[in-house]
Structure formats: structure tokens, C-alpha cells
Design a protein around this motif. Structure first.
Motif: not given
Length: 429
Positions: A135, A138-139, A143, A146, A150, A346, A349-350, A354, A423
Motif C-alpha cells: 500500500s 503507490p504513494r 503511476p 509502478l 514492482n 501493478t 494498485q492502479l 488509495a 498513467s
């Protein structure tokens, strides 16, 4: 693959991205430490507590079970937590959990309850750290980076999977298994320091003030509502469950099958396992390029089905040429499963908001964690009744069926395609 977009070119290269470098370094050190412990802990139980098959199996189960049972609460906690503080805390709490075992062994006070408690505590903390790290990514990474991020994290874990057992075997051959556990303590000590160096912005919760669920029960319902509403997430869980059930059954029977059915000599069995590491390493290297060339949706579909189909090579080895067939299986499965995992992580996460990513990651991690031992147990039980080869064929069929769920309906991955396109630009999807 086309040239980078202007947006991509403006982002620092992965090797110069400080938060990602910190996460990659932590993944490498913690992966090595966990692999050393995975070898040392059962040997410690055998040497000090005279563990038999049941005791060793129960010890393994205790390392997995807490993460499965607590995953809903872990997900809620991650979504509400100050992530940097949480990552540092769970890393450093591993020190007393793991470190108490060699201390008790040195004082001749090690008992089964102590060992089970240490395995359970460490398993729960590892689960929380894994969800929080997924988590967190992505912060700290844009994007458009990512996918490569990963890949880098998976590569770091792969190095640990290769080097950790070798280091553990060397240490245990020189000293008692108990002191070898101090390697994991050192890894978590370093990992906590690396997490502490992450950006301070991670200490701001992803949950917006005054928004979202107010109680833990409401938060759980909110997370489950997203999974029910998003077809992609449901299908990802189904595909992962199928692949892990089939793969768990195959893995649980693999050594017995290679020894009794195929009569592989030890050096060939070792080479077969090394082939998996090679396949995984190649998967890490090519995942980003393959995904950009085929598109994220096609990569996820084809690699999942390919990984499931590769499991049929295990029973096919009984028809002849067992050594090259099993080497081919390990190369293909390691490559395809790695590319699939990177692309799917990935994509998740996209497409996941969030403030819900912790709950979604925790749910899917519980599926991944629980299905492997279930597959191994059911596969072993069935093999004792109908034979190993028929069970291996059935396990491959289960894995392929789960992976095929990503193909129907055809628009199941449109969410990933839209998110990837927004992204990265039109060339991705």
C-alpha cells in the motif's frame, strides 16, 4: 516498445529514486532473513524439541495462520495508519518475537508453546508489513513507474529466495540453528531503519478526514463492497486461488514424485529447483518490457493461463525424459508466474482507491496465503488414495481453470486498461 513519454522522462530513473531504493533494499535484507529462518526454525524444533512430521507441519501452519485470520483487521489498520510509523513498528517488533527463541534455546528453556507463539507473532507481523509495503508503494512512486518498481521489488525478493537458503545452510553447518535466527533479527533491525528513512508524508493517513467508514465493521464492509463491485478484483482472487491451489498440491508432492515415481538423482533435483530461480529472474528482467509490448490486460491473461498450463508438464514427466521436462516446467512457470504477478499487482494498485488499498491487498494476500497449504494438504490426502500422477493432472486442471477466469467476460480487465492508459499514455493498453 516505443520511446518514453515526456512524463516518463521527467521521472527520476528507478536507481535514483530514493524511496524505492529504500524499499528494494529492505525487501532484499528481509527476504534473506526470512529464508534463513524458514530453514533454521524447523531444524531447531527437530534438534531441541525432537519434532516429528506433525510438529514440523504445525509450526509451518502457525507461521501462516495468523496472517490469514487477521487480514481483514490488518487491511483496515493499514488504510488508517501512519504508514511509515507502522512499517518501522512492525519491523522492530520482530526483534523480540524472533530473538526470544535463540535466547530461550541458549538458556535451555525452549518449549513448544514458546516456539508456536514466536512463529505466530512473526507471521502476523510479516503479514502486516507485506500489506503495508504494497500500500505504501503507490504513494512514493508515480503511476507510470509502478510497473518497473514492482519488478525491482520482486527482483530483490528473488535474490533473497536464492541467497537466503544458501546462507542459512552455511550458518547452520557452522553453528546451532538457534544462533542462525539472529540473521533475521539483524535484517529487521536494518529494515526498520530503512523504513524510518522513507518520506515523512507517509505518516499522513490515506483516509481523508471526515470521509469513509467510522468503525472497523463499517470499514470492512466498505472494503468488501469494492471487491464485490470491481469484477477485476474478484477475478484476480479467483485466478490466484486456482493457481495457488493447483500449485500448492503440485509443490507438496513434487519431491516425493521426483524421487519415487521418476527416480531423479539428487543432483538433477537440485538442478530442477535452480531452473525455477532462473525462470523467476528472467521474469523480473522482462516483465516491464513484455507488459508494455503486449499491454497490461493481455499480459495478465496470457501469463496466468500459461503458468496454469505449465503445471501439466509435471505429470507429463512420467511419460519420459523426466529431467528435461521438469527443467522446462520450472523455467516456464517461474517466468510466466513472475510476469503475471508483477503485472497484476501493478494493475491492482492502479485501479484501487488509495484509501482502500490496504483492505484490498490484505484480502488478496489472505487468499494467496491460505490456498497454498490447503492445496498441499488436499493433494497429499488424495494422492494417498488415487496415486500421485492423477492428482498432479487434477491440480494442473484446477490451476488452469482458475487462471482462465480472467478471460471471461472479455471486458474483465478494462479497468486495468483504462488506468494503465491514463498513467502511461495510449501505447500501454
Amino acid at each position: 516498445m516505443g520511446s518514453p513519454t515526456a512524463e516518463e522522462s521527467s521521472v527520476p530513473a528507478t536507481r535514483r529514486h530514493r524511496p524505492l531504493l529504500l524499499l528494494v533494499t529492505e525487501q532484499l535484507t528481509s527476504s534473506v532473513g526470512r529464508q534463513v529462518t524458514a530453514l533454521a526454525l524447523p531444524l531447531l524444533a527437530i534438534a531441541h524439541l525432537r519434532a516429528g512430521p506433525l510438529g514440523a507441519s504445525a509450526l509451518l501452519a502457525m507461521a501462516y495462520l495468523p496472517g490469514v485470520l487477521l487480514s481483514p483487521l490488518i487491511g483496515v489498520a493499514v488504510d488508517r495508519a501512519r504508514l511509515r510509523r507502522m512499517l518501522v513498528s512492525v519491523a522492530w517488533l520482530q526483534l523480540p518475537a524472533i530473538g526470544s527463541v535463540p535466547l530461550a534455546a541458549a538458556l535451555d528453556g525452549l518449549t513448544w508453546p514458546h516456539l508456536f507463539a514466536a512463529a505466530a507473532a512473526s507471521g502476523a507481523l510479516s503479514s502486516a508489513q507485506s500489506v503495508a509495503a504494497q500500500s505504501c508503494l503507490p504513494r512514493v512512486v508515480p503511476p507510470e513507474r509502478l510497473l518497473s518498481a514492482n519488478s525491482s521489488l520482486t527482483g530483490a525478493r528473488t535474490v533473497g529466495l536464492i541467497g537466503g537458503p544458501a546462507l542459512g545452510g552455511l550458518l547452520i553447518s557452522l553453528v546451532d540453528p538457534a544462533p542462525a535466527l539472529l540473521v533475521e533479527c539483524a535484517a529487521y533491525l536494518v529494515g526498520g531503519a530503512l523504513f524510518l528513512a522513507l518520506p515523512a508524508s507517509l505518516n499522513h493517513s490515506a483516509q481523508q478526514p471526515g470521509s469513509g467508514a467510522r468503525s472497523r465493521v463499517e470499514a470492512l464492509k466498505e472494503g468488501l463492497a469494492v471487491i464485490r463491485r470491481e469484477t477485476l478484483l474478484r477475478r484476480q482472487a479467483l485466478a490466484a486461488a486456482g493457481l495457488n491451489l493447483g500449485g500448492g498440491a503440485g509443490a507438496g508432492l513434487f519431491v516425493l514424485y521426483a524421487d519415487r515415481e521418476l527416480a531423479l538423482p539428487p543432483w538433477q533435483l537440485g538442478a530442477v529447483y535452480a531452473a525455477y530461480a532462473v525462470g523467476t529472474g528472467v521474469g523480473v528482467l522482462v516483465a516491464a518490457s513484455v507488459t508494455r509490448a503486449l499491454g497490461m490486460a493481455r499480459t495478465i491473461r496470457w501469463c496466468a493461463v500459461g503458468a496454469g498450463a505449465a503445471l501439466f508438464l509435471i505429470p507429463a514427466a512420467s511419460l519420459g525424459l523426466p529431467f528435461p521436462v521438469l527443467v522446462l516446467y520450472q523455467l516456464l512457470f517461474g517466468l510466466l508466474a513472475t510476469v503475471w504477478s508483477i503485472a497484476m499487482t501493478t494493475g491492482r494498485q492502479l485501479v484501487t482507491p488509495a484509501h482502500l488499498l490496504g483492505r484490498v491487498n490484505a484480502f488478496l494476500q489472505a487468499v494467496l496465503t491460505a490456498t497454498v497449504p490447503v492445496g498441499a494438504f488436499v493433494g497429499g490426502w488424495l494422492a494417498s488414495r488415487v496415486g500421485i500422477v492423477p492428482v498432479l493432472v487434477g491440480a494442473a486442471a484446477v490451476a488452469l481453470a482458475g487462471a482462465s477466469s480472467l478471460w471471461f467476460p472479455r471486458d474483465v480487465l478494462t479497468g486495468i486498461e483504462r488506468a494503465a492508459e491514463s498513467s502511461r499514455g495510449p501505447a500501454v493498453a
